[in-house]
Each structure stands twice: as structure tokens, then as C-alpha cells.
Design a protein around this motif. Structure first.
Motif, PDB file in Angstrom:
ATOM      1  N   MET A   1     -35.000 -25.584  -5.872  1.00 44.70           N
ATOM      2  CA  MET A   1     -34.026 -25.859  -4.840  1.00 44.70           C
ATOM      3  C   MET A   1     -34.692 -25.555  -3.501  1.00 44.70           C
ATOM      4  SD  MET A   1     -30.249 -24.280  -4.316  1.00 44.70           S
ATOM      5  CE  MET A   1     -29.502 -25.444  -5.428  1.00 44.70           C
ATOM      6  N   PHE A   2     -34.898 -26.603  -2.714  1.00 46.06           N
ATOM      7  CA  PHE A   2     -35.606 -26.470  -1.443  1.00 46.06           C
ATOM      8  C   PHE A   2     -34.636 -26.169  -0.295  1.00 46.06           C
ATOM      9  CE2 PHE A   2     -38.375 -29.182  -3.999  1.00 46.06           C
ATOM     10  CZ  PHE A   2     -39.550 -28.451  -3.936  1.00 46.06           C
ATOM     11  N   HIS A   3     -35.069 -25.265   0.569  1.00 40.64           N
ATOM     12  CA  HIS A   3     -34.251 -24.841   1.710  1.00 40.64           C
ATOM     13  C   HIS A   3     -34.222 -25.891   2.809  1.00 40.64           C
ATOM     14  CE1 HIS A   3     -37.855 -23.916   4.069  1.00 40.64           C
ATOM     15  NE2 HIS A   3     -38.328 -23.244   3.018  1.00 40.64           N
ATOM     16  N   SER A   4     -33.291 -25.709   3.731  1.00 36.78           N
ATOM     17  CA  SER A   4     -33.131 -26.608   4.885  1.00 36.78           C
ATOM     18  C   SER A   4     -34.141 -26.239   5.974  1.00 36.78           C
ATOM     19  CB  SER A   4     -31.712 -26.483   5.440  1.00 36.78           C
ATOM     20  OG  SER A   4     -31.576 -25.249   6.133  1.00 36.78           O
ATOM     21  N   ALA A   5     -34.029 -26.909   7.103  1.00 32.71           N
ATOM     22  CA  ALA A   5     -34.894 -26.603   8.246  1.00 32.71           C
ATOM     23  C   ALA A   5     -34.672 -25.183   8.757  1.00 32.71           C
ATOM     24  CB  ALA A   5     -34.651 -27.606   9.374  1.00 32.71           C
ATOM     25  N   TYR A   6     -33.567 -24.564   8.381  1.00 26.25           N
ATOM     26  CA  TYR A   6     -33.312 -23.176   8.777  1.00 26.25           C
ATOM     27  C   TYR A   6     -34.187 -22.189   8.005  1.00 26.25           C
ATOM     28  CZ  TYR A   6     -29.088 -24.362  11.447  1.00 26.25           C
ATOM     29  OH  TYR A   6     -28.200 -24.853  12.375  1.00 26.25           O
ATOM     30  N   GLY A   7     -34.823 -22.636   6.948  1.00 25.40           N
ATOM     31  CA  GLY A   7     -35.659 -21.757   6.139  1.00 25.40           C
ATOM     32  C   GLY A   7     -34.877 -21.150   4.990  1.00 25.40           C
ATOM     33  N   PRO A   8     -35.517 -20.215   4.282  1.00 25.60           N
ATOM     34  CA  PRO A   8     -34.899 -19.621   3.085  1.00 25.60           C
ATOM     35  C   PRO A   8     -33.814 -18.593   3.423  1.00 25.60           C
ATOM     36  CG  PRO A   8     -37.054 -18.651   3.459  1.00 25.60           C
ATOM     37  CD  PRO A   8     -36.880 -19.737   4.497  1.00 25.60           C
ATOM     38  N   ARG A   9     -32.696 -19.099   3.901  1.00 21.74           N
ATOM     39  CA  ARG A   9     -31.578 -18.252   4.320  1.00 21.74           C
ATOM     40  C   ARG A   9     -30.820 -17.694   3.109  1.00 21.74           C
ATOM     41  NH1 ARG A   9     -29.407 -18.682   9.161  1.00 21.74           N
ATOM     42  NH2 ARG A   9     -27.307 -18.807   8.361  1.00 21.74           N
ATOM     43  N   PRO A  10     -29.977 -16.687   3.319  1.00 17.19           N
ATOM     44  CA  PRO A  10     -29.197 -16.126   2.210  1.00 17.19           C
ATOM     45  C   PRO A  10     -28.379 -17.169   1.441  1.00 17.19           C
ATOM     46  CG  PRO A  10     -29.052 -14.683   4.122  1.00 17.19           C
ATOM     47  CD  PRO A  10     -29.778 -15.928   4.564  1.00 17.19           C
ATOM     48  N   ALA A  11     -27.892 -18.200   2.107  1.00 15.57           N
ATOM     49  CA  ALA A  11     -27.079 -19.218   1.422  1.00 15.57           C
ATOM     50  C   ALA A  11     -27.876 -19.941   0.342  1.00 15.57           C
ATOM     51  CB  ALA A  11     -26.526 -20.220   2.430  1.00 15.57           C
ATOM     52  N   VAL A  12     -29.164 -20.125   0.545  1.00 21.64           N
ATOM     53  CA  VAL A  12     -30.009 -20.770  -0.468  1.00 21.64           C
ATOM     54  C   VAL A  12     -30.091 -19.882  -1.706  1.00 21.64           C
ATOM     55  CG1 VAL A  12     -32.336 -21.615  -0.983  1.00 21.64           C
ATOM     56  CG2 VAL A  12     -31.332 -22.003   1.286  1.00 21.64           C
ATOM     57  N   HIS A  13     -30.302 -18.601  -1.476  1.00 22.02           N
ATOM     58  CA  HIS A  13     -30.410 -17.664  -2.601  1.00 22.02           C
ATOM     59  C   HIS A  13     -29.068 -17.492  -3.308  1.00 22.02           C
ATOM     60  CE1 HIS A  13     -34.517 -16.940  -1.507  1.00 22.02           C
ATOM     61  NE2 HIS A  13     -34.136 -16.659  -0.277  1.00 22.02           N
ATOM     62  N   ALA A  14     -27.987 -17.500  -2.551  1.00 21.45           N
ATOM     63  CA  ALA A  14     -26.650 -17.410  -3.158  1.00 21.45           C
ATOM     64  C   ALA A  14     -26.359 -18.651  -3.998  1.00 21.45           C
ATOM     65  CB  ALA A  14     -25.588 -17.231  -2.072  1.00 21.45           C
ATOM     66  N   ALA A  15     -26.747 -19.818  -3.503  1.00 21.23           N
ATOM     67  CA  ALA A  15     -26.548 -21.058  -4.266  1.00 21.23           C
ATOM     68  C   ALA A  15     -27.367 -21.018  -5.554  1.00 21.23           C
ATOM     69  CB  ALA A  15     -26.944 -22.262  -3.421  1.00 21.23           C
ATOM     70  N   ALA A  16     -28.605 -20.564  -5.448  1.00 23.20           N
ATOM     71  CA  ALA A  16     -29.453 -20.461  -6.636  1.00 23.20           C
ATOM     72  C   ALA A  16     -28.838 -19.497  -7.645  1.00 23.20           C
ATOM     73  CB  ALA A  16     -30.855 -20.010  -6.245  1.00 23.20           C
TER      74      ALA A  16
END
Length: 188
Positions: A1-16
Motif C-alpha cells: 500500500m503506497f502512501h500519498s504525496a504527504y508521505g507515510p502518514r499515520p493514516a497509511v499505517h492505520a489503513a494497513a
């Protein structure tokens, strides 16, 4: 799961983590070397500094050791564009889950009924209707099985609770639909 232009924010890790709790193995490659951005402008500056080709090289390096297993590529916005490029180039790809973003499609792109699900705000300044209509037709022509889910009134990155775009109702609906999509792919 690749992050947005904002980078590896907490929302990416929460989604994972949400996907892991549903029984899926999820990897979250950091294409920005740990950097994150507070604004889309700052995120785009990081993206531009690294460069598109380097971001794709990093994404390929992160996924290549796993691709033999038949990956479902996924990503948020910019990460969706990266995931799309990798999925269309990987003959073993089992699916593509796009959240908030798409990418250009090469004229010679060809897949064998690749399941694709896109979740996008409606309207979305980064994914206007004309673009999405053309994107859909090109994906279908390439051989993909495409579903598009639009969320009226939501902001671009509406699944990230730490951004002004956040829309709780749209985000929860997105995750319910996406989890069903992933469960169907696991059963194939």
C-alpha cells in the motif's frame, strides 16, 4: 500500500492495520525516506525532489521480492498512481485498489481481466470527471475489470482523519467496499 504525496502518514499505517485485522498481509513501503508533509504543496515538493523515475524504482524494489506471490497493489492518491503503474506491468498482479488517485495508461497496456477498484471524491480537483471517464475507457480497453466508487462532497484525501479533506462517512463506506473487494480477491 503506497502512501500519498504527504508521505507515510499515520493514516497509511492505520489503513494497513485495518486490512491486517481483516486477515490481509500488507506492506507499506516508505518512498520518501521517512519524510512527511503537512501540506499538499510540501508533499509535491518532496515528490518532485525525489523524481517520478526514482519513486517508481523504489516502489519496484519494494514489491519485486513479493511479486511472485501475486500482489494486490494499492495506494493513496500519488501512491495509487504508482500502484497502478506497477500492477499494469506485473503479469502476476491479482488486483488493484486505488484510493483517491489514478495514472496515465500506456497505449499498449494489456492485462488479463485485472480486478480494479477506484474510490474517489466527487468532484475531485485532481481526478476530474472527463479524466476519470477517459481513464475508465482506457483501463477497460487494456483488459481490466473496473469499478469506480464516487463520494459526493468528500475532499480529495477523505480517508485521512488528520487532513481537512476527511469525511468519516465516506471513509467508512470506502473501507467496507474495499474490504469486500479484497476478500473476493482472496477467494479467487
Amino acid at each position: 500500500m503506497f502512501h500519498s504525496a504527504y508521505g507515510p502518514r499515520p493514516a497509511v499505517h492505520a489503513a494497513a492495520e485495518r486490512l491486517r485485522e481483516a486477515g490481509h498481509e500488507v506492506h507499506t513501503p516508505d518512498l520518501y525516506d521517512g519524510r512527511t508533509a503537512d501540506t499538499v504543496e510540501d508533499g509535491m515538493a518532496i515528490k518532485d525532489e525525489i523524481g517520478r523515475d526514482e519513486l517508481l524504482k523504489r516502489a519496484v524494489a519494494a514489491t519485486a521480492p513479493l511479486s511472485e506471490r501475486g500482489l494486490v497493489y494499492a495506494g493513496f492518491s500519488l501512491g495509487g498512481a504508482i500502484a497502478q503503474n506497477l500492477a499494469l506491468a506485473d503479469v502476476r498482479a491479482r488486483g488493484l485498489l486505488l484510493l483517491h488517485g489514478t495514472s496515465d495508461i500506456a497505449e499498449n497496456a494489456s492485462v488479463d481481466e485485472l480486478p480494479v477498484q477506484l474510490h474517489v471524491a466527487d468532484p475531485d480537483p485532481f481526478e476530474p470527471h472527463d479524466w476519470l471517464n477517459a481513464w475508465y475507457l482506457r483501463m477497460r480497453r487494456a483488459g481490466a475489470e473496473v469499478e469506480i466508487h464516487r463520494y459526493a462532497g468528500a475532499g480529495h484525501l477523505y480517508t485521512d482523519p488528520d487532513l481537512p479533506d476527511y469525511d468519516k462517512e465516506a471513509a467508512e463506506r470506502t473501507w467496507r467496499i474495499a474490504l469486500d473487494f479484497l476478500a473476493d480477491l482472496a477467494d479467487r
